[in-house]
Design a protein around this motif. Structure first.
Motif, PDB file in Angstrom:
ATOM      1  N   UNK A 164      -0.074 -17.905 -30.099  1.00  0.00           N
ATOM      2  CA  UNK A 164      -0.341 -18.100 -28.674  1.00  0.00           C
ATOM      3  C   UNK A 164      -1.665 -18.821 -28.466  1.00  0.00           C
ATOM      4  N   UNK A 165      -2.679 -18.430 -29.200  1.00  0.00           N
ATOM      5  CA  UNK A 165      -3.991 -19.049 -29.038  1.00  0.00           C
ATOM      6  C   UNK A 165      -3.948 -20.536 -29.358  1.00  0.00           C
ATOM      7  N   UNK A 166      -3.253 -20.899 -30.445  1.00  0.00           N
ATOM      8  CA  UNK A 166      -3.150 -22.311 -30.817  1.00  0.00           C
ATOM      9  C   UNK A 166      -2.406 -23.109 -29.759  1.00  0.00           C
ATOM     10  N   UNK A 167      -1.285 -22.584 -29.299  1.00  0.00           N
ATOM     11  CA  UNK A 167      -0.458 -23.316 -28.338  1.00  0.00           C
ATOM     12  C   UNK A 167      -1.167 -23.422 -26.985  1.00  0.00           C
ATOM     13  N   UNK A 168      -1.735 -22.322 -26.507  1.00  0.00           N
ATOM     14  CA  UNK A 168      -2.416 -22.360 -25.215  1.00  0.00           C
ATOM     15  C   UNK A 168      -3.634 -23.276 -25.263  1.00  0.00           C
ATOM     16  N   UNK A 169      -4.352 -23.254 -26.373  1.00  0.00           N
ATOM     17  CA  UNK A 169      -5.533 -24.102 -26.490  1.00  0.00           C
ATOM     18  C   UNK A 169      -5.199 -25.575 -26.487  1.00  0.00           C
ATOM     19  N   UNK A 170      -4.187 -25.951 -27.269  1.00  0.00           N
ATOM     20  CA  UNK A 170      -3.801 -27.353 -27.314  1.00  0.00           C
ATOM     21  C   UNK A 170      -3.161 -27.784 -25.999  1.00  0.00           C
ATOM     22  N   UNK A 171      -2.361 -26.910 -25.401  1.00  0.00           N
ATOM     23  CA  UNK A 171      -1.737 -27.233 -24.112  1.00  0.00           C
ATOM     24  C   UNK A 171      -2.793 -27.471 -23.042  1.00  0.00           C
ATOM     25  N   UNK A 172      -3.851 -26.686 -23.063  1.00  0.00           N
ATOM     26  CA  UNK A 172      -4.940 -26.887 -22.108  1.00  0.00           C
ATOM     27  C   UNK A 172      -5.595 -28.249 -22.299  1.00  0.00           C
ATOM     28  N   UNK A 173      -5.832 -28.635 -23.556  1.00  0.00           N
ATOM     29  CA  UNK A 173      -6.448 -29.931 -23.829  1.00  0.00           C
ATOM     30  C   UNK A 173      -5.596 -31.072 -23.298  1.00  0.00           C
TER      31      UNK A 173
END
Length: 299
Positions: free
Chosen positions: A68-77
């Motif tokens: 979740x952290x990886x996906x949410x972080x990249x999605x935010x970028x």
């Protein structure tokens, strides 16, 4: 300069209005923040953020290895670089219903306009591969209810993806879609439809917006925007297409270096430096520091 001026709340309102317009919304898949900005510049309606692309970006297969952290972080970028609404593939919600609830709020905080959650078991696999397994109806419904209950912005779109057609057939997919709508899903993503007729049958069965996945080399035929518009689909995504094109071009460039020792034959296929600087608004930064952009790039 820097990030988008449109707020996430404004993007969600615009996305909802687009879905209600009767027009087919076109969401190419972005493989990084810069490609999201190019999607906007080319006049598309939104940006799709694929779980398969995020996995591939890490050199991993699309089997639920990302967090979740990886996906949410990249999605935010990606989402913050464009004025367009962006939706993200949240796989199975990264766990049990409580994890799904947290996923929704993380994606809201990341600035997404919506997300979809699928009904595969954990670990999942690419929706266009054989051997998929789906959860029972009760589990699928609990995921969607948890997502709907957890969101704080009512305009954040909760889309339910169902993969059951490849397992139990179209009738099962229609039944599952109806149950997911009853559970509160705002939209349905029927994965791996094999024909336009199957999409049309799904359209006739539910009243919420529907998404068509036009991924290459999969189970679905590659229908045109006009064909999908004609049967009343609301969204179409090309989730991995831009990454495939970019990787194909990269492979050709590497071959040119090996075979010819130069990339000069491929200059015509490259994005020019001037176009890149325009896309990233290099000149705009000059308003803050005249020493940043004090040169001219000619073609």
């Amino acid at each position: 300069m820097l990030y988008a001026q449109t707020t996430p709340a404004e993007k969600r309102v615009a996305f909802r209005a687009g879905l209600a317009s009767g027009e087919l919304l076109r969401f190419p898949g972005a493989f990084n923040p810069l490609s999201a900005r190019l999607i906007e510049k080319k006049g598309f309606d939104g940006v799709y953020i694929s779980g398969a692309v995020l996995s591939a970006d890490l050199g991993l297969p699309d089997i639920g290895l990302t967090t979740l952290t990886e996906v949410a972080g990249r999605a935010k970028q990606i989402a913050r670089m464009t004025e367009l609404p962006a939706i993200v593939d949240a796989d199975t919600g990264f766990g049990e219903p409580m994890n799904v609830a947290r996923t929704v709020q993380e994606m809201e905080d990341a600035g997404l306009a919506g997300m979809h959650i699928e009904d595969q078991i954990n670990p999942k696999r690419c929706g266009h591969l054989d051997g998929k397994q789906v959860v029972d109806s009760d589990t699928a419904i609990k995921r969607i209810r948890a997502a709907v209950d957890a969101r704080r912005d009512p305009n954040f779109l909760i889309m339910a993806r169902t993969d059951i057609a490849a397992v139990d057939g179209l009738d099962a997919a229609i039944d599952r879609a109806k149950r997911l709508v009853d559970a509160g899903a705002d939209a349905i993503f029927p994965e791996a439809m094999r024909s336009l007729e199957e999409f049309a049958a799904m359209r006739a069965a539910v009243d919420v917006p529907l998404l068509a996945n036009m991924t290459e080399f999969g189970k679905s035929e590659l229908f045109t925007v006009e064909q999908l518009q004609g049967i009343g689909m609301n969204m179409v995504i090309w989730p991995v297409s831009m990454l495939r094109l970019a990787m194909g071009a990269t492979a050709r460039g590497l071959d040119s270096l090996t075979d010819a020792g130069t990339l000069e034959p491929l200059l015509g296929e490259m994005q020019h430096r001037a176009d890149l600087y325009e896309l990233i608004d290099y000149e705009g930064y000059n308003h803050f520091d005249s020493g940043v952009f004090n040169f001219t790039v000619t073609k």
